[in-house]
Design an enzyme around this catalytic site. Structure first.
Site, short mmCIF file in Angstrom:
data_model
loop_
_atom_site.label_atom_id
_atom_site.label_comp_id
_atom_site.label_asym_id
_atom_site.label_seq_id
_atom_site.Cartn_x
_atom_site.Cartn_y
_atom_site.Cartn_z
CD GLU A 25 -2.59 -3.48 8.92
OE1 GLU A 25 -2.08 -2.23 8.80
OE2 GLU A 25 -3.43 -3.97 8.28
CD GLU A 40 -0.69 0.45 4.38
OE1 GLU A 40 -0.30 -0.67 4.48
OE2 GLU A 40 -1.99 0.43 4.30
CG HIS A 72 -2.05 -1.27 0.98
ND1 HIS A 72 -2.60 -1.76 2.11
CD2 HIS A 72 -2.77 -1.59 -0.02
CE1 HIS A 72 -3.42 -2.89 1.67
NE2 HIS A 72 -3.37 -2.42 0.36
CG HIS A 80 -0.22 -3.91 5.21
ND1 HIS A 80 -1.09 -3.49 3.99
CD2 HIS A 80 0.20 -5.22 4.87
CE1 HIS A 80 -0.93 -4.70 3.12
NE2 HIS A 80 -0.22 -5.46 3.55
O1 0X9 Z 1 -6.78 -4.24 4.27
C1 0X9 Z 1 -5.79 -4.74 4.26
O2 0X9 Z 1 -5.21 -4.98 3.07
C2 0X9 Z 1 -4.82 -4.67 5.53
N1 0X9 Z 1 -4.82 -3.49 6.26
S1 0X9 Z 1 -4.63 -2.13 5.52
O3 0X9 Z 1 -5.26 -1.02 6.43
N2 0X9 Z 1 -3.15 -1.85 5.66
O4 0X9 Z 1 -5.12 -1.83 4.51
C3 0X9 Z 1 -5.11 -5.83 6.10
C4 0X9 Z 1 -4.96 -7.04 5.43
C5 0X9 Z 1 -5.12 -8.19 6.30
N3 0X9 Z 1 -5.70 -9.22 5.51
C6 0X9 Z 1 -5.17 -10.51 5.42
N4 0X9 Z 1 -4.16 -10.65 5.80
N5 0X9 Z 1 -5.67 -11.44 4.83
ZN ZN Z 2 -1.87 -1.95 4.17
#
Ligand code: 0X9
Ligand code: ZN
Ligand code: CA
Ligand code: CA
Length: 423
Positions: A383, A184, A181, A310
């Protein structure tokens, strides 16, 4: 191995448009392709189904913590969520908050750089130079290559770190990816910190030496360099998440495992969770997947563990993301327990909160589901800092936190590197 990037004709063209944007008063222009008048809101959503409903409504989810989501929504999206019974708290105006965080507009002719005060963050060019420097300084330990090119033609750099780095040894391989992303940026610093730690400390730190000698560590600091460069272009943050293909694909909804299956992504190209036209329609995810596929040697996948970094919310997440169920095809109870056990052990070292990723909200086409579902790779999402934020600032913490918040994950990374050997 390296060819010269050939994108910059196209970028020069884009620069003309940027110049036009910058000529307008700061904050008056929304991000390219984004609707105007977006607000930042908090939304209490106490269970995963409610959070999946909020995420699925098309709003841009910035962070989720303790049952409260922070989102960016258009007036229509805000009305629709309120009509569904969600109680929205207005935090501020999206573009005004970005303009505020970016500081005074800079000369449009200036090279791509972070806004004043944030220069310690690495641009794509600086990240590239840091990797080249690591290879130059530690030629026996670090080898730079590329897994392919981004949509705009930037090399997707990969650095391998191990003893006898030029040989493919019989050692568990571990992959770290950052910056799927765009906004980030702290995650790019996380990957560069790993490179620094596993090279510069090799001679003096016994833990580092033991891990580097017994593993083959791959670090890919920018999966989405086009998005990342766009996010800082002109010294003005844009809050951009996706890649730069058309109106942008969310790389973390584009992986080829149960792609688009389950309400955890969007089919609308304008959405911040747009899954793309097909699995791996984004050149960036395709290239990383090709690399991982290439590590199947003699029928067995050499990479045994992976972290995708992330920001933000301070969480350790494991698959599956596409279903609320703990067990599902390809994930039996013992495997789910192993994910949770290692996830909790990592979280115990950095103070993050460990959970299955769908406990947050449903995501389909995410990297972790593909890594595990297709390759059996122990794959986590971290995260990073901060834990909570009242809006966009969660993506743009001051550069002064970089050393603390990257080193904070050293012990967790070591837990994973050891687990990669089966422990
Ligand atoms: O939504 C996302 O892609 C991630 N959060 S963010 O706020 N950085 O965009 C979380 C992804 C978690 N999902 C999996 N690991 N499956
Ligand atoms: Zn992300
Ligand atoms: Ca080795
Ligand atoms: Ca090997």
């Amino acid at each position: 191995m390296f060819r010269r990037p050939r994108v910059f004709g196209a970028l020069a063209g884009a620069g003309v448009i940027l110049l036009a944007l910058l000529a307008a008063p700061a904050g008056a222009q929304p991000s390219a392709g984004a609707p105007p008048d977006r607000g930042v809101y908090t939304v209490p959503a106490g269970n995963a189904a409610a959070r999946t409903a909020v995420a699925g409504s098309g709003v841009d989810v910035l962070g989720t913590r303790d049952g409260t989501m922070t989102v960016v929504a258009t007036p229509a999206q805000a009305r629709s969520l309120r009509a569904q019974g969600f109680r929205l708290g207005q935090v501020g105006d999206f573009d005004a908050m970005l303009a505020e965080r970016s500081g005074p507009p800079r000369a449009a002719a200036a090279a791509a750089e972070f806004p004043p005060g944030d220069e310690a963050y690495h641009t794509y060019a600086e990240m590239t130079e840091a990797l080249r420097a690591a290879q130059r300084a530690y030629p026996g330990l670090a080898r730079l290559s590329s897994v392919g090119r981004s949509y705009e033609g930037r090399e997707l750099y990969l650095i391998k770190i191990s003893d006898n780095v030029d040989r493919d040894e019989a050692e568990p391989e571990v992959l770290f990816t950052c910056n799927q992303h765009a906004r980030e940026h702290l995650t790019t610093e996380m990957c560069l910190h790993l490179v620094q730690r596993f090279t510069a400390r090799y001679a003096t730190d016994a833990t580092v030496r033991q891990l580097v000698d017994s593993r083959e560590i791959y670090v890919l600091p920018q999966v989405n360099p086009d998005g990342s460069e766009y996010d800082i272009a002109g010294g003005r943050y844009k809050g951009w998440r996706k890649n730069r293909q058309g109106s942008g694909t969310d790389p973390n909804r584009n992986w080829d495992y149960r792609w688009g299956c389950c309400g955890g992504s969007s089919g609308n190209p304008r959405s911040d969770t747009y899954r793309g036209t097909a699995p791996f329609s984004a050149p960036e995810t395709r290239a990383v997947a090709n690399f991982v596929n290439s590590r199947v040697v003699g029928g067995s996948q050499q990479i045994t563990a992976h972290i995708d970094f992330h920001t933000y919310s301070e969480l350790v997440l494991w698959p599956y993301g596409y279903t609320y169920a703990d067990t599902a095809p390809g994930m039996n109870a013992e495997q789910a327990r192993r994910f949770a056990d290692i996830g909790r052990r990592m979280a115990a070292t950095n103070g993050y909160t460990p959970q299955q990723s769908s406990d947050l909200y449903i995501t389909d086409g995410s990297v972790n589901d593909w890594m595990w579902g297709v390759h059996g790779i122990l794959s986590y999402t971290f995260e990073m800092y901060p834990r909570t934020s009242s809006g966009l600032s969660g993506f743009y913490p001051p550069a002064s936190v970089i050393p603390r918040e990257t080193a904070r994950n050293d012990a967790a990374v070591d837990v994973l590197l050891r687990a990669a050997g089966g422990a």
